[in-house]
Scaffold this active site. Sequence first.
Site, PDB file in Angstrom:
ATOM      1  N   ILE A  64     -16.287 -14.373   0.998  1.00  6.79           N
ATOM      2  CA  ILE A  64     -16.271 -15.724   1.563  1.00  6.79           C
ATOM      3  C   ILE A  64     -17.516 -16.452   1.087  1.00  6.79           C
ATOM      4  O   ILE A  64     -18.633 -15.923   1.181  1.00  6.79           O
ATOM      5  CB  ILE A  64     -16.268 -15.699   3.104  1.00  6.79           C
ATOM      6  CG1 ILE A  64     -15.191 -14.754   3.638  1.00  6.79           C
ATOM      7  CG2 ILE A  64     -16.067 -17.104   3.662  1.00  6.79           C
ATOM      8  CD1 ILE A  64     -15.292 -14.504   5.135  1.00  6.79           C
ATOM      9  N   SER A 114     -23.429 -19.455   5.779  1.00  6.98           N
ATOM     10  CA  SER A 114     -24.668 -19.528   6.567  1.00  6.98           C
ATOM     11  C   SER A 114     -24.470 -20.273   7.881  1.00  6.98           C
ATOM     12  O   SER A 114     -25.274 -20.124   8.803  1.00  6.98           O
ATOM     13  CB  SER A 114     -25.778 -20.203   5.756  1.00  6.98           C
ATOM     14  OG  SER A 114     -25.414 -21.532   5.414  1.00  6.98           O
ATOM     15  N   SER A 115     -23.393 -21.051   7.976  1.00  8.52           N
ATOM     16  CA  SER A 115     -23.144 -21.805   9.203  1.00  8.52           C
ATOM     17  C   SER A 115     -21.688 -22.247   9.244  1.00  8.52           C
ATOM     18  O   SER A 115     -20.926 -22.032   8.298  1.00  8.52           O
ATOM     19  CB  SER A 115     -24.057 -23.038   9.277  1.00  8.52           C
ATOM     20  OG  SER A 115     -23.766 -23.928   8.205  1.00  8.52           O
ATOM     21  N   GLY A 116     -21.299 -22.863  10.356  1.00 14.39           N
ATOM     22  CA  GLY A 116     -20.008 -23.534  10.457  1.00 14.39           C
ATOM     23  C   GLY A 116     -18.795 -22.661  10.232  1.00 14.39           C
ATOM     24  O   GLY A 116     -18.726 -21.506  10.678  1.00 14.39           O
ATOM     25  N   GLY A 159     -20.217 -19.745   1.318  1.00 14.92           N
ATOM     26  CA  GLY A 159     -20.723 -20.721   2.279  1.00 14.92           C
ATOM     27  C   GLY A 159     -20.694 -20.248   3.715  1.00 14.92           C
ATOM     28  O   GLY A 159     -20.122 -20.919   4.584  1.00 14.92           O
ATOM     29  N   TYR A 202     -16.411 -37.258  -2.112  1.00 15.23           N
ATOM     30  CA  TYR A 202     -15.947 -36.045  -1.442  1.00 15.23           C
ATOM     31  C   TYR A 202     -14.430 -35.929  -1.522  1.00 15.23           C
ATOM     32  O   TYR A 202     -13.889 -34.871  -1.865  1.00 15.23           O
ATOM     33  CB  TYR A 202     -16.407 -36.064   0.016  1.00 15.23           C
ATOM     34  CG  TYR A 202     -15.934 -34.890   0.838  1.00 15.23           C
ATOM     35  CD1 TYR A 202     -16.510 -33.633   0.682  1.00 15.23           C
ATOM     36  CD2 TYR A 202     -14.916 -35.042   1.784  1.00 15.23           C
ATOM     37  CE1 TYR A 202     -16.088 -32.558   1.440  1.00 15.23           C
ATOM     38  CE2 TYR A 202     -14.494 -33.973   2.541  1.00 15.23           C
ATOM     39  CZ  TYR A 202     -15.076 -32.731   2.371  1.00 15.23           C
ATOM     40  OH  TYR A 202     -14.645 -31.662   3.114  1.00 15.23           O
ATOM     41  N   SER A 229      -9.503 -30.035   2.818  1.00 16.84           N
ATOM     42  CA  SER A 229      -9.706 -31.000   3.893  1.00 16.84           C
ATOM     43  C   SER A 229      -8.487 -31.903   3.950  1.00 16.84           C
ATOM     44  O   SER A 229      -7.765 -32.043   2.957  1.00 16.84           O
ATOM     45  CB  SER A 229     -10.955 -31.839   3.604  1.00 16.84           C
ATOM     46  OG  SER A 229     -11.034 -32.973   4.436  1.00 16.84           O
ATOM     47  N   GLY A 239     -17.543 -21.202   7.586  1.00 13.17           N
ATOM     48  CA  GLY A 239     -17.733 -19.978   6.824  1.00 13.17           C
ATOM     49  C   GLY A 239     -18.287 -18.844   7.664  1.00 13.17           C
ATOM     50  O   GLY A 239     -17.819 -17.699   7.597  1.00 13.17           O
TER      51      GLY A 239
END
Length: 296
Positions: free
Chosen positions: A10, A14-16, A12, A154, A141, A18
Site C-alpha cells: 500500500i 503515513s496518515s488518512g 501513502g 487534481y 476520487s 492509507g
Amino acid sequence: MTTEGKVILITGTSSGVGLHTALELAAAGHHVYATMRNPERAGTLRQLTEEQGVTVHIRTLDVQQDDSVRACVQGIVAETGRLDVLVNNAGAGLVRATEQASDEDVQQVLDLNLLGVIRCVRAVLPVMRSAGRGQIVNVTSVGGLVGQPLNDLYCAAKFAVEGLSESLASYLEPYFGIRVQVVEPGAIATNFLTTVLAGLEESPGPLDEVYRPVLDDYLAPMVTLMEQARAGGGPVAVGQTPQEVAQVIARVVSGEITAFRTRTSASGEAFTALKTSGDPTGDALLTLVRQRFLNR
C-alpha cells in the site's frame, strides 16, 4: 516464502485512508507492507498497530522516484516470494485555478497523483505476470469522474488514472489474470479547510484576489459547518471518515466487491450519478471494449 494471507503493498500510509487501509487489511490476516516516503512519519501507524495487536511491515517508498519504487517492490518479493496486491493510495490535492498554478504546481500534482501510479504499476506487473495472478487497486476520487471548481489539476490527474485503469483492466485480467479495480472516495473528513487556507497564506499569488470570490463560494459550505460545530461544541464532520473508505478498499481486496469501479459513499453515488447512470460499475464498458478490440 509467505503462504497464508495475501502479500499487499500500500502506498501513502503515513496518515488518512492509507493508514487505515493498512490496519484493516492487517486485521484481516494479510501480510501488509505499508509504505511511505518518510518512515519518520510512521509514528501514528506504529502506535495503532500496537494498540490493535496487528502486524504491519513499514517500508520506504517514494512514488515520485523510480529507484525507490523498484527497490521497495524487489525487497518485498525477496522477503515473501510474491506480491499479490498493489493498492495505489498515495496522492494529494491542490486547490488552485489553472491560471494561478505554477509549472512546479502542475508537475507536482501530476507526478504524485498520476506518474506515481504508473511507476508502481510498472514495478509490480512483472511479478504478477510471472505468477499468473494479482490485483491492482487504484484509489482515485469522484473527482476522477466529475470536474470540480479550483480542483483543475487534481481532477485532471484523477481523470487520467481512471483512463489508465480502464485500459489496463481491459487486457490484464483476460490475458494475465491480474484484476484492476478503482475505488472512488468522495469527501473525506480531514482538516481540509485549514490546510487549504494555510497553503494560500504560504504561497500567495498575483491572482489570488481575482479568484477569491470563487474560493469563498467553494469553501462556504465547509465554513458554515465549522461555525455550526463551534456553536454546538461538537466536531466538524465533512464527508466519510478514512476508516469508512478503508473498509470499502478492504472489501475490494477480499474479493467481496468484484466491480471495476466502486464509489465509497451514497453521497459519492449521487454526485456522480449523471456520469455513471448507464454503467455505474464500469463492467459493461469493459465487456464492450474487450469484445470490440480483443474478441474476448
